[in-house]
Write an enzyme that holds these catalytic residues in place. Structure first.
Site, PDB file in Angstrom:
ATOM      1  N   ARG A 192       0.831  -1.213   0.000  1.00 35.66           N
ATOM      2  CA  ARG A 192       0.000   0.000   0.000  1.00 35.66           C
ATOM      3  C   ARG A 192       0.859   1.254   0.000  1.00 35.66           C
ATOM      4  O   ARG A 192       2.034   1.237   0.363  1.00 35.66           O
ATOM      5  CB  ARG A 192      -0.917   0.029   1.226  1.00 35.66           C
ATOM      6  CG  ARG A 192      -0.203   0.128   2.591  1.00 35.66           C
ATOM      7  CD  ARG A 192      -0.159   1.518   3.171  1.00 35.66           C
ATOM      8  NE  ARG A 192       0.671   1.592   4.352  1.00 35.66           N
ATOM      9  CZ  ARG A 192       1.958   1.896   4.364  1.00 35.66           C
ATOM     10  NH1 ARG A 192       2.579   2.146   3.228  1.00 35.66           N
ATOM     11  NH2 ARG A 192       2.647   1.967   5.491  1.00 35.66           N
TER      12      ARG A 192
ATOM     13  N   GLY B 110       8.744   0.869   3.126  1.00 37.09           N
ATOM     14  CA  GLY B 110       7.617   1.634   3.664  1.00 37.09           C
ATOM     15  C   GLY B 110       6.345   1.429   2.859  1.00 37.09           C
ATOM     16  O   GLY B 110       5.416   2.236   2.936  1.00 37.09           O
TER      17      GLY B 110
ATOM     18  N   GLU C 266      -0.878  10.093   8.487  1.00 39.80           N
ATOM     19  CA  GLU C 266       0.308   9.337   8.924  1.00 39.80           C
ATOM     20  C   GLU C 266       0.480   9.412  10.431  1.00 39.80           C
ATOM     21  O   GLU C 266       0.390  10.480  11.028  1.00 39.80           O
ATOM     22  CB  GLU C 266       1.529   9.927   8.215  1.00 39.80           C
ATOM     23  CG  GLU C 266       2.527   8.887   7.807  1.00 39.80           C
ATOM     24  CD  GLU C 266       1.971   7.914   6.780  1.00 39.80           C
ATOM     25  OE1 GLU C 266       1.522   6.821   7.186  1.00 39.80           O
ATOM     26  OE2 GLU C 266       1.986   8.228   5.587  1.00 39.80           O
ATOM     27  N   HIS C 267       0.741   8.258  11.009  1.00 37.18           N
ATOM     28  CA  HIS C 267       0.877   8.108  12.461  1.00 37.18           C
ATOM     29  C   HIS C 267      -0.405   8.534  13.182  1.00 37.18           C
ATOM     30  O   HIS C 267      -0.369   9.079  14.285  1.00 37.18           O
ATOM     31  CB  HIS C 267       2.104   8.877  12.980  1.00 37.18           C
ATOM     32  CG  HIS C 267       3.391   8.221  12.558  1.00 37.18           C
ATOM     33  ND1 HIS C 267       3.940   7.166  13.246  1.00 37.18           N
ATOM     34  CD2 HIS C 267       4.192   8.435  11.494  1.00 37.18           C
ATOM     35  CE1 HIS C 267       5.048   6.784  12.627  1.00 37.18           C
ATOM     36  NE2 HIS C 267       5.218   7.529  11.557  1.00 37.18           N
TER      37      HIS C 267
ATOM     38  N   ASP D  48      -3.140   6.157  12.891  1.00 42.59           N
ATOM     39  CA  ASP D  48      -3.957   4.939  13.094  1.00 42.59           C
ATOM     40  C   ASP D  48      -3.941   4.477  14.548  1.00 42.59           C
ATOM     41  O   ASP D  48      -4.973   4.104  15.103  1.00 42.59           O
ATOM     42  CB  ASP D  48      -3.612   3.811  12.096  1.00 42.59           C
ATOM     43  CG  ASP D  48      -2.184   3.304  12.137  1.00 42.59           C
ATOM     44  OD1 ASP D  48      -1.335   3.882  12.867  1.00 42.59           O
ATOM     45  OD2 ASP D  48      -1.907   2.300  11.443  1.00 42.59           O
TER      46      ASP D  48
ATOM     47  N   SER E 189       4.645  -1.493   3.033  1.00 46.89           N
ATOM     48  CA  SER E 189       3.950  -2.589   3.724  1.00 46.89           C
ATOM     49  C   SER E 189       4.192  -3.956   3.101  1.00 46.89           C
ATOM     50  O   SER E 189       3.254  -4.733   2.887  1.00 46.89           O
ATOM     51  CB  SER E 189       2.451  -2.318   3.808  1.00 46.89           C
ATOM     52  OG  SER E 189       2.237  -1.192   4.571  1.00 46.89           O
TER      53      SER E 189
ATOM     54  N   ASP F 140      -2.053  -0.852   7.597  1.00 49.32           N
ATOM     55  CA  ASP F 140      -1.427  -1.599   6.503  1.00 49.32           C
ATOM     56  C   ASP F 140      -2.162  -2.898   6.206  1.00 49.32           C
ATOM     57  O   ASP F 140      -2.438  -3.237   5.055  1.00 49.32           O
ATOM     58  CB  ASP F 140       0.038  -1.905   6.845  1.00 49.32           C
ATOM     59  CG  ASP F 140       0.807  -0.667   7.238  1.00 49.32           C
ATOM     60  OD1 ASP F 140       0.319   0.449   6.967  1.00 49.32           O
ATOM     61  OD2 ASP F 140       1.889  -0.805   7.834  1.00 49.32           O
TER      62      ASP F 140
ATOM     63  N   GLY G 201      11.160  -3.435   2.951  1.00 46.80           N
ATOM     64  CA  GLY G 201      11.609  -2.361   3.838  1.00 46.80           C
ATOM     65  C   GLY G 201      11.499  -0.987   3.206  1.00 46.80           C
ATOM     66  O   GLY G 201      12.198  -0.064   3.611  1.00 46.80           O
TER      67      GLY G 201
HETATM   68  C1  GLA Z   1       3.626   1.930   9.757  1.00 46.66           C
HETATM   69  C2  GLA Z   1       2.628   1.157  10.613  1.00 46.66           C
HETATM   70  C3  GLA Z   1       1.213   1.702  10.414  1.00 46.66           C
HETATM   71  C4  GLA Z   1       1.167   3.204  10.605  1.00 46.66           C
HETATM   72  C5  GLA Z   1       2.275   3.889   9.797  1.00 46.66           C
HETATM   73  C6  GLA Z   1       2.368   5.368  10.079  1.00 46.66           C
HETATM   74  O1  GLA Z   1       3.367   1.706   8.405  1.00 46.66           O
HETATM   75  O2  GLA Z   1       2.650  -0.210  10.277  1.00 46.66           O
HETATM   76  O3  GLA Z   1       0.325   1.051  11.294  1.00 46.66           O
HETATM   77  O4  GLA Z   1       1.249   3.546  11.969  1.00 46.66           O
HETATM   78  O5  GLA Z   1       3.543   3.317  10.052  1.00 46.66           O
HETATM   79  O6  GLA Z   1       1.219   6.020   9.645  1.00 46.66           O
END
Ligand code: GLA
Length: 389
Positions: free
Chosen positions: A31, A128, A37-38, A40, A130, A176, A126
Site C-alpha cells: 500500500r 515503507g 500518517e501516524h 492509526d 507494507s 497496513d 523495507g
Molecule cells: C507503519 C505502521 C502503520 C502506521 C504507519 C504510520 O506503516 O505499520 O500502522 O502507523 O507506520 O502512519
C-alpha cells in the site's frame, strides 16, 4: 509485471520446485498512504490505497503431514514451519510474518493443513510500502483458500496485525493490514481507525496519477522510534485528559501545553492536525479538487518532518524537488508516506506529466544524494484475492 503475469510466474516456479502444478494461487497488495500518517494508533483517520505490487503464493497440499514448506522464489531460500503443534517463532527471519498468521488461525481453533508453497513479492522490502502486511495478508488468504473457510476481512486484518505485533515485534497500527485485506480497485480507503468504519473514495479521474518515489534508504532507528512515538502520543492524551488524541482539539492541546514537554506537545500537534487534514483531503478527493489535496499533502509532510520528526534528509530532498517542479510542472503535492526514517514519498501529479516528473525527480535526487531512486506510478489496486482455488 501485472498480477496475472506475476501469478503465472509464481505458478511456474512452484511447478519447477515441487514438480507439479499448484492448486491454489493467492495474492495480497502492498500500500501507499495518501495521507493520515501516524494517526492509526491514535484512533484517527487514514487514507491509503492498495498498489499494483503484490505478495503472491502458489500452493498445494503437501505429502508430509504437520508442516508447511515455503519456497521464496526470489532469494531461492526455503522455510519449513512445523504446524503439528502451536506454531512458534523461528528461522529464517521473514518466515515469522507467516508463522504469526498461522498461529493466529490456530488460536481461532483452525487446524493448519500441510502445504507446499512457492512465494514471491514485488512489494519493495523495507521500503515503507507494507511488504510485511502484504505477506501476512497473503498467508491468511492462502489459509482461507486451502481450508475453504473465508473469514471476515476485518478479522483477517486484525489477525495479521497481531502477527506483526507478536512475531515481528512491531507495535504497528491497523492501517497496513486493513488496506491489504480490504482495498478496492479504483478507490482509496478512508478508514476510521476507532470505529473501523470504512468508506471507499473513488480515485478514477484520468487527469491525475499517484507517483511512488522510493528513496532507497532505510534508517535502522525506525522501529525503536516508532514505539517511542506511540508512547509520546499516549502521554499527551493522558495529560490532556482524553482517551486518545482523536478526542483532543487544538484548543485543548494549547491549554495543556504547559503541562507537557515541548517534544510531546509537538507530537500531539502533528497527530491532531493530521487527523483533520485527512478528512479534509478525503473531501478534496471526492470533489476532484487536486490543488487542495496537494496542499494538505505538503502540510502533512512538514508536520511529519518538524513536529513528529520521522522524516530524513532523503525524503525531504524528494519533497523539495517536487515543490520546485510545482503546480506548473504538474505536481500538486508530495509527502513522505508510511512509518518514515527512509522509504517512500507519494506525489499527486498530473497524469500527462508523469514521465517528465519522473525524469526530473530521478536526476535531481541522484545529484543531491548520490542515490538512485526507484519511481513508479500505481493505480489503486484491489485488496487480497484468491486467483486460483
Ligand atoms: C507503519 C505502521 C502503520 C502506521 C504507519 C504510520 O506503516 O505499520 O500502522 O502507523 O507506520 O502512519
Amino acid at each position: 509485471m501485472t498480477l496475472k503475469e506475476l501469478a503465472a510466474h509464481v505458478a511456474a516456479e512452484f511447478q519447477q520446485h515441487y514438480g507439479r502444478a499448484p492448486r491454489w494461487i493467492v495474492a495480497a497488495p502492498g500500500r501507499v498512504n495518501v495521507i493520515g500518517e501516524h494517526t492509526d494508533y491514535n484512533d484517527g483517520f487514514v487514507l491509503p490505497m492498495a498498489i499494483e505490487r503484490y505478495a503472491v503464493m502458489a500452493a498445494d497440499a503437501a505429502a508430509t503431514p504437520g508442516r508447511i514448506s515455503v519456497y521464496d522464489t526470489h532469494f531461492k531460500e526455503s522455510a519449513v514451519i512445523d504446524v503439528a503443534g502451536p506454531v512458534t517463532k523461528g528461522q529464517p527471519k521473514w518466515s515469522n510474518y507467516i508463522r504469526g498468521v498461522l498461529a493466529g488461525f490456530q488460536q481461532r481453533g483452525q487446524k493448519i493443513p500441510a502445504l507446499d508453497v512457492a512465494f514471491m513479492s514485488t512489494v519493495p522490502l523495507g521500503g515503507g510500502l507494507s511488504s510485511s502486511a502484504a505477506l501476512e495478508v497473503c498467508t491468511a488468504t492462502l489459509i482461507e483458500a486451502a481450508t475453504g473457510k473465508a473469514i471476515d476481512p476485518v478479522e483477517k486484518a486484525l489477525l495479521a496485525q497481531k502477527a506483526e505485533h507478536e512475531f515481528a515485534g512491531v507495535p504497528c497500527g491497523i492501517m497496513d493490514q486493513f488496506i491489504s485485506a480490504l482495498g478496492r480497485e479504483g478507490h482509496l480507503l478512508l478508514l476510521d481507525c476507532r470505529t473501523r468504519q470504512t468508506e471507499l473514495v473513488p480515485m478514477s479521474d484520468p487527469s491525475v496519477a499517484l507517483l511512488v518515489v522510493n528513496t532507497n534508504v532505510k534508517h535502522e532507528l525506525g522501529s525503536g522510534e516508532y514505539a517511542k512515538r506511540r508512547a509520546e502520543c499516549e502521554q499527551a492524551a493522558k495529560i490532556i485528559g482524553v482517551k486518545s488524541l482523536r478526542d483532543a482539539t487544538p484548543e485543548q492541546l494549547e491549554q495543556a501545553k504547559d503541562k507537557m514537554s515541548e517534544v510531546v506537545y509537538r507530537r500531539a500537534r502533528h497527530v491532531i492536525g493530521e487527523i483533520e487534514r485527512t478528512t479534509h483531503a478525503a473531501e478534496g478527493i471526492r470533489q476532484s479538487n487536486w490543488p487542495t489535496v496537494g496542499q494538505f499533502m505538503y502540510a502533512s509532510h512538514y508536520a511529519l518532518r518538524d513536529d513528529y520528526e520521522v522524516s530524513c534528509k532523503e525524503l525531504d530532498a524528494v519533497v523539495a524537488i517536487a515543490e520546485n517542479i510545482g503546480a506548473r510542472g504538474g505536481v500538486y503535492g508530495c509527502r513522505m508516506t508510511g512509518g518514515g526514517f527512509g522509504g517512500c514519498c507519494v506525489a499527486l501529479v498530473k497524469a500527462g506529466a508523469v514521465d517528465a516528473i519522473t525524469q526530473t525527480i530521478a536526476t535531481e535526487y541522484q545529484a543531491k544524494t548520490g542515490i538512485a531512486a526507484a519511481i513508479f506510478a500505481s493505480r489503486p489496486a484491489a485488496g487480497a484475492t484468491i486467483i486460483k482455488g
